[in-house]
Enzyme design. Structure first.
Site, PDB file in Angstrom:
ATOM      1  N   ARG A 103      -9.041 -10.199   0.143  1.00  0.00           N
ATOM      2  CA  ARG A 103      -9.193  -9.483  -1.142  1.00  0.00           C
ATOM      3  C   ARG A 103     -10.418 -10.068  -1.825  1.00  0.00           C
ATOM      4  O   ARG A 103     -10.417 -11.252  -2.201  1.00  0.00           O
ATOM      5  CB  ARG A 103      -7.947  -9.622  -2.009  1.00  0.00           C
ATOM      6  CG  ARG A 103      -8.177  -9.119  -3.437  1.00  0.00           C
ATOM      7  CD  ARG A 103      -6.922  -8.856  -4.208  1.00  0.00           C
ATOM      8  NE  ARG A 103      -6.291  -7.623  -3.772  1.00  0.00           N
ATOM      9  CZ  ARG A 103      -5.389  -6.944  -4.474  1.00  0.00           C
ATOM     10  NH1 ARG A 103      -4.994  -7.391  -5.659  1.00  0.00           N
ATOM     11  NH2 ARG A 103      -4.871  -5.829  -4.012  1.00  0.00           N
ATOM     12  N   HIS A 154      -9.954   0.417  -1.133  1.00  0.00           N
ATOM     13  CA  HIS A 154      -8.609  -0.171  -1.067  1.00  0.00           C
ATOM     14  C   HIS A 154      -7.830   0.588   0.022  1.00  0.00           C
ATOM     15  O   HIS A 154      -6.882   1.319  -0.262  1.00  0.00           O
ATOM     16  CB  HIS A 154      -7.927  -0.066  -2.427  1.00  0.00           C
ATOM     17  CG  HIS A 154      -6.744  -0.980  -2.601  1.00  0.00           C
ATOM     18  ND1 HIS A 154      -6.292  -1.845  -1.611  1.00  0.00           N
ATOM     19  CD2 HIS A 154      -5.911  -1.166  -3.665  1.00  0.00           C
ATOM     20  CE1 HIS A 154      -5.243  -2.507  -2.058  1.00  0.00           C
ATOM     21  NE2 HIS A 154      -4.987  -2.120  -3.300  1.00  0.00           N
ATOM     22  N   GLN A 211      -3.913   0.510   0.409  1.00  0.00           N
ATOM     23  CA  GLN A 211      -3.203   1.276  -0.602  1.00  0.00           C
ATOM     24  C   GLN A 211      -3.228   2.764  -0.280  1.00  0.00           C
ATOM     25  O   GLN A 211      -2.221   3.459  -0.450  1.00  0.00           O
ATOM     26  CB  GLN A 211      -3.818   1.035  -1.987  1.00  0.00           C
ATOM     27  CG  GLN A 211      -3.084   1.733  -3.107  1.00  0.00           C
ATOM     28  CD  GLN A 211      -1.695   1.149  -3.321  1.00  0.00           C
ATOM     29  OE1 GLN A 211      -1.543  -0.050  -3.498  1.00  0.00           O
ATOM     30  NE2 GLN A 211      -0.667   1.995  -3.306  1.00  0.00           N
ATOM     31  N   ASP A 244      -5.280   5.571 -11.812  1.00  0.00           N
ATOM     32  CA  ASP A 244      -5.383   4.124 -11.586  1.00  0.00           C
ATOM     33  C   ASP A 244      -5.881   3.518 -12.887  1.00  0.00           C
ATOM     34  O   ASP A 244      -6.348   4.238 -13.786  1.00  0.00           O
ATOM     35  CB  ASP A 244      -6.353   3.857 -10.415  1.00  0.00           C
ATOM     36  CG  ASP A 244      -6.443   2.373 -10.032  1.00  0.00           C
ATOM     37  OD1 ASP A 244      -5.522   1.599 -10.392  1.00  0.00           O
ATOM     38  OD2 ASP A 244      -7.438   1.983  -9.382  1.00  0.00           O
ATOM     39  N   CYS A 265      -1.190   3.176  -7.922  1.00  0.00           N
ATOM     40  CA  CYS A 265      -1.069   2.026  -7.010  1.00  0.00           C
ATOM     41  C   CYS A 265      -0.469   0.809  -7.695  1.00  0.00           C
ATOM     42  O   CYS A 265       0.002  -0.098  -7.016  1.00  0.00           O
ATOM     43  CB  CYS A 265      -2.428   1.699  -6.402  1.00  0.00           C
ATOM     44  SG  CYS A 265      -3.651   1.085  -7.585  1.00  0.00           S
ATOM     45  N   ARG A 293       3.837  -0.176   0.703  1.00  0.00           N
ATOM     46  CA  ARG A 293       2.751  -1.085   1.099  1.00  0.00           C
ATOM     47  C   ARG A 293       3.205  -1.916   2.299  1.00  0.00           C
ATOM     48  O   ARG A 293       2.461  -2.140   3.248  1.00  0.00           O
ATOM     49  CB  ARG A 293       2.370  -2.019  -0.063  1.00  0.00           C
ATOM     50  CG  ARG A 293       1.554  -1.375  -1.159  1.00  0.00           C
ATOM     51  CD  ARG A 293       0.182  -0.931  -0.699  1.00  0.00           C
ATOM     52  NE  ARG A 293      -0.636  -2.037  -0.238  1.00  0.00           N
ATOM     53  CZ  ARG A 293      -1.372  -2.821  -1.023  1.00  0.00           C
ATOM     54  NH1 ARG A 293      -1.403  -2.608  -2.324  1.00  0.00           N
ATOM     55  NH2 ARG A 293      -2.111  -3.793  -0.518  1.00  0.00           N
TER      56      ARG A 293
HETATM   57  N1   CP Z   1      -1.695  -2.108  -5.715  1.00  0.00           N
HETATM   58  C1   CP Z   1      -2.090  -3.367  -5.468  1.00  0.00           C
HETATM   59  O1   CP Z   1      -2.969  -3.658  -4.630  1.00  0.00           O
HETATM   60  O2   CP Z   1      -1.425  -4.300  -6.206  1.00  0.00           O
HETATM   61  P1   CP Z   1      -1.703  -5.861  -6.318  1.00  0.00           P
HETATM   62  O3   CP Z   1      -3.018  -6.024  -7.049  1.00  0.00           O
HETATM   63  O4   CP Z   1      -0.549  -6.395  -7.090  1.00  0.00           O
HETATM   64  O5   CP Z   1      -1.804  -6.449  -4.933  1.00  0.00           O
HETATM   65  N1  NVA Z   2      -8.635  -0.373  -9.078  1.00  0.00           N
HETATM   66  C1  NVA Z   2      -7.750  -1.498  -9.270  1.00  0.00           C
HETATM   67  C2  NVA Z   2      -6.685  -1.520  -8.229  1.00  0.00           C
HETATM   68  C3  NVA Z   2      -5.706  -2.645  -8.363  1.00  0.00           C
HETATM   69  C4  NVA Z   2      -4.723  -2.710  -7.249  1.00  0.00           C
HETATM   70  C5  NVA Z   2      -8.558  -2.780  -9.250  1.00  0.00           C
HETATM   71  O1  NVA Z   2      -9.478  -2.902  -8.434  1.00  0.00           O
HETATM   72  O2  NVA Z   2      -8.279  -3.672 -10.063  1.00  0.00           O
END
Ligand code: CP
Ligand code: NVA
Length: 296
Positions: free
Chosen positions: A97, A124, A127, A215, A255, A283
């Site tokens: 991440r 992502h 997701q 989102d 998400c 997920r």
């Molecule tokens: N949706 C998602 O990726 O959530 P987190 O940031 O909690 O991992």
């Molecule tokens: N678009 C959001 C998704 C979080 C899971 C972010 O990048 O923070």
């Protein structure tokens, strides 16, 4: 060797991965990844990604190692290249991440094991594979459905949804103020697969929608722009009026994490059309299928 860096990486494999996720959820799973190790590097916060990978890997008989960026030497300047080469000697898979898509690609370029994008500033994919699994669970199909995404059309979710929905044979509309439209590269790639609409006009945008999606307006890394983002995106909230426009059996997706009163009202997010907690659960199932696919 395969990686999952972008939705593009599952072209031709998407429905099989989704179907495996649904099959494991409905009919059970085996220890297909017994003794496999997943190393997970997190530069950003996470609830779902961390826990769903940890629990999913345990179900398949494998193990995970959580590496916060500041706990490993990468946080003190060790190169991404050396980090990739070292972790590849211990682990069978690496989940990352990241803040930067460039860093994601660099890790994948140097790793000698498959790398999974657990979110970066551009995509992502975990997701969106999950979201499409959730749509298929609820609608029994993907082809021919219409998804409408409201809000920040320039973020990782919008980009991966553009690619994923069109690849799955769905139409997708992105409804956002012009400064938050997706980059041409994502729109053009998606248009090779299916119908894409990008519009500033919210009124009527949800007509005929089978799936309504939003989102957060302030993604991780965008915090310094919070004030202008909330102001510009305010008219694009998903609320009861938007859901009224969509088909009566439309589902609502997010998400998570959600910020109620901003991108969506709590009434919609916790209402009868919402499937947000199915998405959160899925997920795990979708990523179990992804890990099996990458190690096959
Ligand atoms: N949706 C998602 O990726 O959530 P987190 O940031 O909690 O991992
Ligand atoms: N678009 C959001 C998704 C979080 C899971 C972010 O990048 O923070």
């Amino acid at each position: 060797m395969k990686h999952l860096i972008s939705m593009v990486d599952v072209e031709g494999e998407l429905e099989a991965i989704i179907d495996d996720g649904i099959d494991m959820k409905r009919n059970g799973y085996r220890r297909d990844l017994a003794d496999k190790i997943l190393a997970m590097i997190f530069e950003k916060s996470s609830t779902r990604t961390r826990v769903s990978f940890e629990v999913g890997m345990q179900k398949l008989g494998g193990h995970t190692i959580f590496l916060g960026k500041n706990d490993i030497q990468m946080g003190r300047g060790e190169t991404i290249e050396d980090t990739a080469l070292v972790l590849s000697r211990y682990a069978h898979l690496i989940m990352y991440r990241a803040f930067s898509h460039t860093d994601m690609v660099e890790l994948a370029n140097h790793a000698t094991v498959p790398v999974i994008n657990g979110l970066d500033d551009e995509e992502h994919p975990c997701q969106v594979i999950t979201d499409l699994m959730t749509v298929k669970e609820h609608k029994n199909r993907l082809k021919g459905l219409k998804a409408v995404y409201f809000g920040d059309g320039s973020n990782n979710m919008a980009n991966s949804l553009l690619l994923g929905c069109t690849m799955a044979g769905m139409d997708i509309s992105i409804v956002a103020p012009r400064q938050y439209w997706p980059a041409d590269a994502y729109v053009n790639k998606a248009r090779e697969w299916g119908k894409v609409t990008v519009t500033e006009v919210k009124e009527g945008a949800a007509l005929d929608a089978d799936v309504v999606i939003t989102d957060t307006w302030v993604s991780m890394g965008d915090e310094t722009e919070k004030k202008e983002r909330l102001a510009a995106l305010h008219p694009y909230q998903v609320n009861a009026a938007v859901m009224q426009e969509a088909k009566p059996d439309a589902i609502f997706m997010h998400c998570l994490p959600a910020y109620y009163g901003n991108e969506v009202t709590k009434e919609v997010a916790h209402g009868p059309q919402s499937v947000i907690f199915d998405e959160a659960e899925n997920r795990m199932w979708a990523q179990m299928a992804v890990m099996k696919w990458l190690l096959k």
